[in-house]
Design an enzyme around this catalytic site. Structure first.
Site, PDB file in Angstrom:
ATOM      1  N   TYR A  25       1.277 -26.239  21.535  1.00  0.00           N
ATOM      2  CA  TYR A  25       0.977 -26.816  20.227  1.00  0.00           C
ATOM      3  C   TYR A  25       0.920 -28.336  20.266  1.00  0.00           C
ATOM      4  CZ  TYR A  25       2.134 -22.092  18.709  1.00  0.00           C
ATOM      5  OH  TYR A  25       2.158 -20.736  18.569  1.00  0.00           O
ATOM      6  N   TYR A 153       5.676 -14.047  12.193  1.00  0.00           N
ATOM      7  CA  TYR A 153       5.063 -14.570  13.417  1.00  0.00           C
ATOM      8  C   TYR A 153       5.278 -13.547  14.522  1.00  0.00           C
ATOM      9  CZ  TYR A 153       4.163 -17.176  17.653  1.00  0.00           C
ATOM     10  OH  TYR A 153       3.675 -17.553  18.879  1.00  0.00           O
ATOM     11  N   ASP A 254       9.428  -5.829  15.558  1.00  0.00           N
ATOM     12  CA  ASP A 254       9.314  -6.907  16.528  1.00  0.00           C
ATOM     13  C   ASP A 254      10.682  -7.569  16.672  1.00  0.00           C
ATOM     14  OD1 ASP A 254       8.930  -9.241  17.914  1.00  0.00           O
ATOM     15  OD2 ASP A 254       7.212  -9.931  16.737  1.00  0.00           O
ATOM     16  N   LYS A 283      11.921 -12.245  25.295  1.00  0.00           N
ATOM     17  CA  LYS A 283      12.771 -13.432  25.313  1.00  0.00           C
ATOM     18  C   LYS A 283      14.083 -13.204  26.067  1.00  0.00           C
ATOM     19  CE  LYS A 283      10.864 -15.821  21.282  1.00  0.00           C
ATOM     20  NZ  LYS A 283      10.273 -16.954  21.999  1.00  0.00           N
TER      21      LYS A 283
END
Length: 446
Positions: A25, A153, A254, A283
């Site tokens: 980003y 997200y 998720d 993760k």
């Protein structure tokens, strides 16, 4: 003619980095500053200049055991010396089998099948493909839409982007390439507060009107992460499970950010005492030591996929089931099983609540909230990440704000004094940000 490239182990060429390396980003025309890290141990990152920073982010929420943990490092070293990678097509190996056994035993009883993916975003893509192929196997070909909620997200690849927040995400800039999905309002009832059942009206109507087209509902359980670090009521998630059952829709959870203890439960769905049809993990799966993710599903979903016209599940990345990553994950999950992570998270949560409470009175703070190992100060103005990053480094910590949020998700092994340094830095910067715009050096003018 090949370019003359020289490597050095003693320094990091930050100017070359700025001119040639793309970071997440960031703009190549106006790159954010990058700090050179040469080593990490425990909860500390060591910069090139020798300075050490307490890491408040767990390297984007993944390094739950801290850095250079001897058990994970040893497992990876031994695996690299014997079998670092082999294709998973037609071949299997002990690390993949042992990891799958651990995951099946750790998660809810209905989740029996494990697909080992490369990254969290791919795990979401896999979950969505599973849902669509499942309904093909059940001869309901119209079920091709995904229902989700705003402020979510789920990753940066195209299918994952389609279920990220349609306003704060990347939908508009990629036009028709991003599939149009169905969005309900974000959950509003806060974790720890009272639940307002009326907030279910809109999503219930979407189920009623569109269930013939909806393949799955996809949500982050209890905590919406990169969409705003929002913690919502367990009854909301419980109601979503009931709506999926009523309207014959699969539930995809998720847990890439929330899994493996971060919210105070091993998995966030345990707060609501429900089961997913499909579960995404990532993760902290490897303790943050190497990229790996997993998508798990029930026997019923697996059978439906197998009954689809293709007869097989249509996905198979090159590095699927990578032995090196699987070995890191086995070591990480064993550490969780052997540790007192619940007590660590409870202690972190209590300290965060106590030490961040005063920030709620700062002039430009909207909200202060804590859940498990997550602490958030929400400002009422967009923050300048580059300037705040430098301020935090000057205070001896690594905290990376985004949007209007100053937050931490530290490794579970953090000490009380180290955590106090993080909360002190958060409050110090938040108080300075709270100055009027013309007096503050921290507020973004972009």
């Amino acid at each position: 003619m090949s370019k003359d490239i020289q490597f050095t182990t003693t320094s990091i060429d930050l100017q070359f980095d700025k001119e040639h390396l793309w970071h997440p980003y960031t703009s190549m025309a106006n790159a954010l500053p990058a700090f050179g890290v040469v080593a990490a141990e425990g909860v500390e990152l060591q910069l090139e200049n020798g300075r050490k920073l307490i890491d408040g982010t767990s390297s984007w929420w993944a390094c739950v055991h801290g850095y250079s943990h001897p058990k994970i490092v040893s497992a990876m070293q031994q695996q690299a010396a014997t079998l670092s990678h082999v294709m998973f097509g037609g071949i299997t190996h002990r690390p993949a089998v042992e990891l799958a056994r651990l995951l099946v035993n750790m998660t809810s009883a209905n989740l029996t099948k494990v697909f080992l993916a490369d990254s969290g975003s791919i795990a979401v893509e896999v979950a969505m493909k599973m849902a669509l192929q499942y309904w093909q196997g059940r001869s309901k070909l119209n079920k091709q839409k995904i229902l989700t909620v705003k402020n979510g997200y789920h990753g940066d690849t195209f299918a994952a982007m389609s279920v990220c927040d349609p306003e704060g995400g990347m939908h508009t800039m990629f036009g028709e390439l991003v599939t149009k999905q169905l969005f309900a309002p974000a959950p509003q009832s806060r974790f720890g507060g009272e639940f307002n059942p009326e907030e279910l009206n809109d999503i219930a109507n979407l189920f009623e009107d569109n269930h013939q087209q909806i393949a799955a509902l996809l949500v982050e359980p209890i905590m919406q992460g990169a969409g705003g670090m929002r913690f919502y009521h367990p009854d909301y998630l419980r109601a979503l499970r009931k709506l999926c059952d009523k309207y014959d829709v699969l539930l995809i959870l998720d847990e890439i950010a929330t899994g493996f203890g971060r919210t105070g439960k091993l998995f966030a769905y345990e707060h609501s005492d429900i089961e997913a049809d499909i579960l995404c993990l990532g993760k902290a799966l490897t303790g943050g030591y190497i990229s790996l993710a997993a998508t798990m599903c029930s026997d019923e979903v697996a059978q439906g996929v197998s009954d689809s016209p293709a007869g097989v599940f249509m996905h198979g990345p090159t590095f699927m089931g990578n032995p090196l990553a699987c070995s890191a994950a086995i070591a990480s999950l064993q550490l969780l099983q052997e540790s007192n992570w619940q007590e660590q998270i409870l202690a972190i949560e209590a300290q965060l609540k106590h030490e961040l409470a005063e920030a709620a009175d700062y002039a430009h703070v909207n909200d202060v909230r804590v859940l498990g190992g997550v602490g958030v100060i929400e400002m009422n103005t967009t923050l300048n990440t580059a300037e705040l990053q430098q301020q935090f480094v000057d205070l001896g910590v690594w905290i990376r704000p985004f949007s209007n949020l100053i937050y931490i998700m530290p490794p579970y092994c953090i000490t009380s004094s180290q955590l106090s340094q993080l909360t002190h830095a958060m409050k110090t910067v938040a108080k300075q940000v709270s100055l009027p715009r013309d007096e503050s050096a921290f507020i973004s003018h972009g």
